[in-house]
Design an enzyme around this catalytic site. Structure first.
Site, mmCIF file in Angstrom:
data_model
loop_
_atom_site.group_PDB
_atom_site.id
_atom_site.type_symbol
_atom_site.label_atom_id
_atom_site.label_comp_id
_atom_site.label_asym_id
_atom_site.label_seq_id
_atom_site.Cartn_x
_atom_site.Cartn_y
_atom_site.Cartn_z
ATOM 1 N N VAL A 264 0.725 -1.150 -0.019
ATOM 2 C CA VAL A 264 0.014 0.087 0.003
ATOM 3 C C VAL A 264 0.978 1.361 0.102
ATOM 4 O O VAL A 264 1.667 1.510 0.992
ATOM 5 C CB VAL A 264 -0.987 -0.070 1.213
ATOM 6 N N ASP A 265 0.980 1.662 -1.167
ATOM 7 C CA ASP A 265 1.864 3.315 -1.074
ATOM 8 C C ASP A 265 1.087 4.460 -0.566
ATOM 9 O O ASP A 265 0.101 4.269 0.188
ATOM 10 C CB ASP A 265 2.517 3.432 -2.545
ATOM 11 N N SER A 266 1.777 5.381 -0.254
ATOM 12 C CA SER A 266 1.632 6.453 0.496
ATOM 13 C C SER A 266 0.080 7.165 -0.231
ATOM 14 O O SER A 266 -0.520 7.605 0.893
ATOM 15 C CB SER A 266 2.564 7.746 0.462
#
Lengths: 81, 337
Positions: free
Chosen positions: A38-40
């Site tokens: 899950v990226d930022s």
């Protein structure tokens, strides 16, 4: 009062909807970035959806401390308490 | 007190024609990755951008605007002499005064049309459409040319991981004029100056030049952006504004054919569409993948492309929404010309 497991399950549904991660993989010991990919930006979406779902406020400064699913669940439990 | 005469115009307005200019040079991610220690995969994953268009030396703000405007005026079925006001939305015309709109109006050959620039960053084009519509309805102008244009590469820091791969150049234009039926809905617009610093020119020009006691930096004051807070605001707060613009126009989301959000970042476009619960039948502008983020030019470039490719047809109902530095935003429902 929601149980830890209920919060985890609801959060798992959110992570599934936002990032396409299998909800069963969203367990308390999993890191959003390293384990669930899950990226930022997806994390921002998860946070906003969680705020609506659980009726809590998660400030930007706090988001960086929520490294694992367990961190997020604990924060939501404290905020609801 | 002497009585002062008042003007009135037609009850309704519409967009009569669109035009665009895309710089010739197509720049793939491979050309920008080294300076920001990044990769094609990372850029695509973060933004959906595969290529962008960067202007060459001859593709000035004025040149790109004139090219886009000539097409828009022709498609509107007008002669240039019928344009009586030119509104140019831009933040990258680096001569502070006079307004580039005056030079554009002159080069096009207008008959001394009123001409001025507006500064509302990425939201500029939708501000311009709102103002143009109101000017026509008030009788201040009959046919208004609205241009959104940027040469952001002039103020881009190619080593800044937060902006270097995002911003690009281009121009889009629209002609707004009278209509028998409403073709431009009420604008929903506003600003949040508390977040002034989220997207901004890094420093004041006076800090570049310096003073006797404080030497200036001597370098171009580049654009900076705080990505995550902007993403949050754009994806969620702006989705609500989009819904408000639909409500103001009396259009239900099921009646919408086309959604043209500011082409900031594909992730924002996708998040907005999810947040607004857009039906799958609504066609969504995704020009950012090939064109990059052209700030004030992005909405007209994206709409014009959808019209050219048959994704937006004449008579379709479209929601335009633009947002950016300020933070400033504007949205309206329009009928596709």
């Amino acid at each position: 009062m929601a149980t830890t497991e209920e919060i985890r399950a609801d959060l798992a549904d959110i992570v599934n909807e936002v990032a396409g991660v299998d909800a069963d993989d969203v367990q308390l010991d999993k890191s959003f970035v390293d384990d669930l990919d899950v990226d930022s930006l997806s994390m921002v979406e998860v946070v906003v959806a969680a705020e609506e779902k659980f009726g809590v406020t998660i400030p930007d400064d706090e988001v960086k401390n929520l490294k694992t699913v367990g961190d997020a669940v604990a924060f939501i439990e404290r905020s609801q308490g | 007190m002497a009585p002062i005469a008042a003007t009135t115009g037609p009850a309704h307005t519409r967009i009569m024609g669109m035009g665009s200019y895309r710089p010739k040079r197509l720049v793939p991610n491979s050309e920008v990755v080294d300076a920001i220690a990044s990769s094609d995969e990372w850029i695509q994953q973060r933004s959906g951008i595969k290529t962008r268009r960067w202007a060459g030396p001859e593709e000035s703000v004025q040149m790109m605007s004139v090219e886009a405007s000539r097409i828009a005026i022709e498609r509107a079925g007008l002669e240039v002499g019928q344009i009586d006001c030119v509104v140019v939305a831009t933040v990258s015309h680096l001569l502070q005064t006079p307004a580039v709109a005056t030079a554009i109006a002159h080069e096009l050959g207008t008959d001394g049309a009123a001409a001025f620039d507006i500064s509302a960053a990425c939201a500029g084009f939708c501000h311009g459409i709102a103002m143009a519509s109101d000017m026509v309805r008030a009788g201040s102008a009959t046919h208004v040319l609205v241009v959104g244009v940027e040469r952001l590469t002039d103020i881009l820091d190619l080593t800044d991981r937060g902006t270097a791969f995002i911003f690009a150049d281009g121009a889009g234009a629209a002609v707004v004029g009278p209509s028998d039926t409403p073709g431009i809905g009420p604008v929903v617009w506003g600003s949040d100056g508390e977040q002034f610093d989220l997207i901004r020119q890094r420093e004041d020009w006076r800090d570049v030049v310096g003073t006797e006691t404080q030497p200036g930096s001597g370098v171009m004051p580049h654009l900076t952006m705080q990505g995550n807070p902007v993403f949050r605001w754009a994806s969620f707060a702006m989705a609500k504004i989009g819904q408000q613009a639909l409500d103001a126009a009396g259009v239900s989301i099921d009646e919408l054919d086309v959604f043209v959000p500011h082409q900031a970042n594909m992730r924002i476009i996708d998040a907005m569409a999810r947040s607004m619960k857009l039906p799958a039948t609504v066609r969504i502008a995704r020009d950012v993948a090939d064109q990059g983020n052209t700030s004030a030019a992005s909405v007209p470039l994206a709409l014009d492309r959808m019209m050219l490719e048959g994704e937006a047809r004449s008579g379709d109902t479209a929601l335009l929404i633009a947002f950016g530095a300020g933070l400033a935003y504007a949205a309206q429902v329009v009928t596709v010309p």
